[in-house]
Design a protein around this motif. Structure first.
Motif, PDB file in Angstrom:
ATOM      1  N   LYS A  48       0.862  -1.195   0.000  1.00 45.02           N
ATOM      2  CA  LYS A  48       0.000   0.000   0.000  1.00 45.02           C
ATOM      3  C   LYS A  48       0.892   1.237   0.000  1.00 45.02           C
ATOM      4  CE  LYS A  48      -3.761  -2.274   2.387  1.00 45.02           C
ATOM      5  NZ  LYS A  48      -4.547  -2.376   3.627  1.00 45.02           N
ATOM      6  N   LEU A  49       0.784   2.010  -1.064  1.00 49.26           N
ATOM      7  CA  LEU A  49       1.651   3.160  -1.269  1.00 49.26           C
ATOM      8  C   LEU A  49       0.862   4.457  -1.197  1.00 49.26           C
ATOM      9  CD1 LEU A  49       3.643   1.716  -4.308  1.00 49.26           C
ATOM     10  CD2 LEU A  49       4.359   1.740  -1.907  1.00 49.26           C
ATOM     11  N   THR A  50       1.505   5.486  -0.666  1.00 44.93           N
ATOM     12  CA  THR A  50       0.941   6.838  -0.678  1.00 44.93           C
ATOM     13  C   THR A  50       2.012   7.777  -1.226  1.00 44.93           C
ATOM     14  OG1 THR A  50       1.585   7.177   1.634  1.00 44.93           O
ATOM     15  CG2 THR A  50      -0.679   6.483   1.232  1.00 44.93           C
ATOM     16  N   PRO A  51       1.590   8.826  -1.917  1.00 47.56           N
ATOM     17  CA  PRO A  51       2.572   9.719  -2.535  1.00 47.56           C
ATOM     18  C   PRO A  51       3.376  10.508  -1.510  1.00 47.56           C
ATOM     19  CG  PRO A  51       0.308  10.323  -3.175  1.00 47.56           C
ATOM     20  CD  PRO A  51       0.224   9.194  -2.202  1.00 47.56           C
ATOM     21  N   PHE A  52       4.609  10.803  -1.868  1.00 45.93           N
ATOM     22  CA  PHE A  52       5.433  11.715  -1.067  1.00 45.93           C
ATOM     23  C   PHE A  52       4.876  13.120  -1.286  1.00 45.93           C
ATOM     24  CE2 PHE A  52       8.919  14.546  -0.163  1.00 45.93           C
ATOM     25  CZ  PHE A  52       9.439  14.007   1.000  1.00 45.93           C
ATOM     26  N   PRO A  53       4.862  13.961  -0.249  1.00 45.56           N
ATOM     27  CA  PRO A  53       4.300  15.317  -0.404  1.00 45.56           C
ATOM     28  C   PRO A  53       5.268  16.278  -1.103  1.00 45.56           C
ATOM     29  CG  PRO A  53       4.996  14.974   1.854  1.00 45.56           C
ATOM     30  CD  PRO A  53       5.199  13.666   1.145  1.00 45.56           C
ATOM     31  N   TYR A  54       5.489  16.035  -2.401  1.00 47.22           N
ATOM     32  CA  TYR A  54       6.355  16.920  -3.183  1.00 47.22           C
ATOM     33  C   TYR A  54       5.813  18.343  -3.098  1.00 47.22           C
ATOM     34  CZ  TYR A  54       8.879  13.039  -5.255  1.00 47.22           C
ATOM     35  OH  TYR A  54       9.680  11.944  -5.443  1.00 47.22           O
ATOM     36  N   GLY A  55       6.724  19.297  -2.953  1.00 47.86           N
ATOM     37  CA  GLY A  55       6.327  20.698  -2.886  1.00 47.86           C
ATOM     38  C   GLY A  55       6.063  21.203  -1.481  1.00 47.86           C
ATOM     39  N   ASP A  56       5.966  20.309  -0.507  1.00 50.88           N
ATOM     40  CA  ASP A  56       5.756  20.708   0.889  1.00 50.88           C
ATOM     41  C   ASP A  56       7.092  20.576   1.610  1.00 50.88           C
ATOM     42  OD1 ASP A  56       5.054  21.138   3.515  1.00 50.88           O
ATOM     43  OD2 ASP A  56       3.258  19.886   3.430  1.00 50.88           O
ATOM     44  N   GLU A  57       7.813  21.672   1.705  1.00 50.81           N
ATOM     45  CA  GLU A  57       9.168  21.634   2.240  1.00 50.81           C
ATOM     46  C   GLU A  57       9.233  21.330   3.726  1.00 50.81           C
ATOM     47  OE1 GLU A  57      11.668  24.844   0.953  1.00 50.81           O
ATOM     48  OE2 GLU A  57      11.253  24.418  -1.164  1.00 50.81           O
ATOM     49  N   ARG A  58       8.079  21.234   4.392  1.00 50.53           N
ATOM     50  CA  ARG A  58       8.089  20.792   5.792  1.00 50.53           C
ATOM     51  C   ARG A  58       8.626  19.370   5.907  1.00 50.53           C
ATOM     52  NH1 ARG A  58       2.307  20.871   7.810  1.00 50.53           N
ATOM     53  NH2 ARG A  58       2.044  20.092   5.711  1.00 50.53           N
ATOM     54  N   PHE A  59       8.568  18.612   4.818  1.00 50.02           N
ATOM     55  CA  PHE A  59       9.014  17.223   4.813  1.00 50.02           C
ATOM     56  C   PHE A  59      10.349  17.047   4.101  1.00 50.02           C
ATOM     57  CE2 PHE A  59       4.423  17.301   5.118  1.00 50.02           C
ATOM     58  CZ  PHE A  59       4.226  16.549   6.259  1.00 50.02           C
ATOM     59  N   GLY A  60      10.933  18.145   3.669  1.00 53.86           N
ATOM     60  CA  GLY A  60      12.210  18.086   2.984  1.00 53.86           C
ATOM     61  C   GLY A  60      12.075  18.404   1.512  1.00 53.86           C
ATOM     62  N   VAL A  61      13.224  18.524   0.868  1.00 53.38           N
ATOM     63  CA  VAL A  61      13.298  18.824  -0.559  1.00 53.38           C
ATOM     64  C   VAL A  61      13.837  17.576  -1.250  1.00 53.38           C
ATOM     65  CG1 VAL A  61      14.325  20.323  -2.303  1.00 53.38           C
ATOM     66  CG2 VAL A  61      13.734  21.260  -0.045  1.00 53.38           C
ATOM     67  N   PRO A  62      12.982  16.883  -2.000  1.00 49.73           N
ATOM     68  CA  PRO A  62      13.405  15.635  -2.651  1.00 49.73           C
ATOM     69  C   PRO A  62      14.510  15.842  -3.675  1.00 49.73           C
ATOM     70  CG  PRO A  62      11.018  15.857  -2.663  1.00 49.73           C
ATOM     71  CD  PRO A  62      11.575  17.177  -2.226  1.00 49.73           C
ATOM     72  N   LEU A  63      15.440  14.897  -3.721  1.00 48.28           N
ATOM     73  CA  LEU A  63      16.523  14.899  -4.697  1.00 48.28           C
ATOM     74  C   LEU A  63      16.242  13.928  -5.837  1.00 48.28           C
ATOM     75  CD1 LEU A  63      19.562  14.983  -2.231  1.00 48.28           C
ATOM     76  CD2 LEU A  63      18.486  16.903  -3.452  1.00 48.28           C
ATOM     77  N   ARG A  64      15.091  13.268  -5.795  1.00 44.33           N
ATOM     78  CA  ARG A  64      14.688  12.341  -6.856  1.00 44.33           C
ATOM     79  C   ARG A  64      13.174  12.369  -6.990  1.00 44.33           C
ATOM     80  NH1 ARG A  64      17.093   6.667  -4.759  1.00 44.33           N
ATOM     81  NH2 ARG A  64      15.545   5.815  -6.150  1.00 44.33           N
ATOM     82  N   ASP A  65      12.671  11.864  -8.099  1.00 43.54           N
ATOM     83  CA  ASP A  65      11.244  11.995  -8.384  1.00 43.54           C
ATOM     84  C   ASP A  65      10.439  10.708  -8.193  1.00 43.54           C
ATOM     85  OD1 ASP A  65      12.051  10.496 -10.551  1.00 43.54           O
ATOM     86  OD2 ASP A  65      11.496  11.986 -12.057  1.00 43.54           O
TER      87      ASP A  65
END
Length: 182
Positions: free
Chosen positions: A154-171
């Motif tokens: 069961k997968l849920t999306p990473f909150p891209y664009g919400d910098e409270r959770f960090g800045v992703p280095l991959r997509d």
């Protein structure tokens, strides 16, 4: 908030965090996951995320939330590990698990997980523990599988664009639900 007395296990003292603990716990969580200091341990996310892992508002919200607690493991009065526990009906949620990087790999994490499971089982009568892990963290998922957690797919999306959770280095980041029967 839980007012249970501190519990001593293997020279560790476990207690529920208070608002006074927030700054020290933010520092602990950040040191375990982000930046160069996190590279001293094996749980770093520094290669997949930059920026913050949490902040004082986020930790304070967990500390003050009804139906939850932030469990702190101390050695000689200093926080060395912590984890979030949230009562969700018949299950408990386990999150924000952090062990000081220089102490990782010596069994401290196993002890903290065991205590968190005990709390969920005995205090809340939870029958399952749930957690979410970034699915590309194979080594971390393997660690949890060795502790009896199973991947659910069961997968849920990473909150891209919400910098409270960090800045992703991959997509390709997403969370996978792991479950363990208690």
């Amino acid at each position: 908030m839980d007012t249970a007395p501190p519990r001593d296990t293997h020279r560790l003292t476990f207690r529920t965090a208070s608002e006074d603990d927030v700054p020290a716990l933010v520092e602990l969580v950040e040191s375990a996951y982000r930046g160069d200091s996190s590279r001293a341990g094996w749980t770093t996310e520094a290669d997949i995320l930059q920026g913050q892992r949490t902040d004082e508002d986020g930790v304070r919200a967990i500390v003050t939330a009804p139906g939850g607690r932030l469990l702190v493991a101390e050695r000689d009065g200093e926080p060395v590990a912590c984890c979030q526990l949230e009562h969700r009906g018949e299950a408990a949620y386990f999150g924000m698990f952090s062990v000081r990087p220089g102490l990782q790999g010596a069994g401290l994490g196993k002890t903290v997980i065991a205590e968190a499971e005990r709390v969920a089982r005995e205090d809340w009568k939870a029958s399952e523990m749930h957690m979410t892990v970034i699915s590309v963290r194979e080594e971390l998922i393997a660690f949890y599988e060795r502790r009896g957690y199973r991947r659910t797919g069961k997968l849920t999306p990473f909150p891209y664009g919400d910098e409270r959770f960090g800045v992703p280095l991959r997509d390709d980041l997403e969370f996978e639900l792991l479950v363990k029967a208690l």
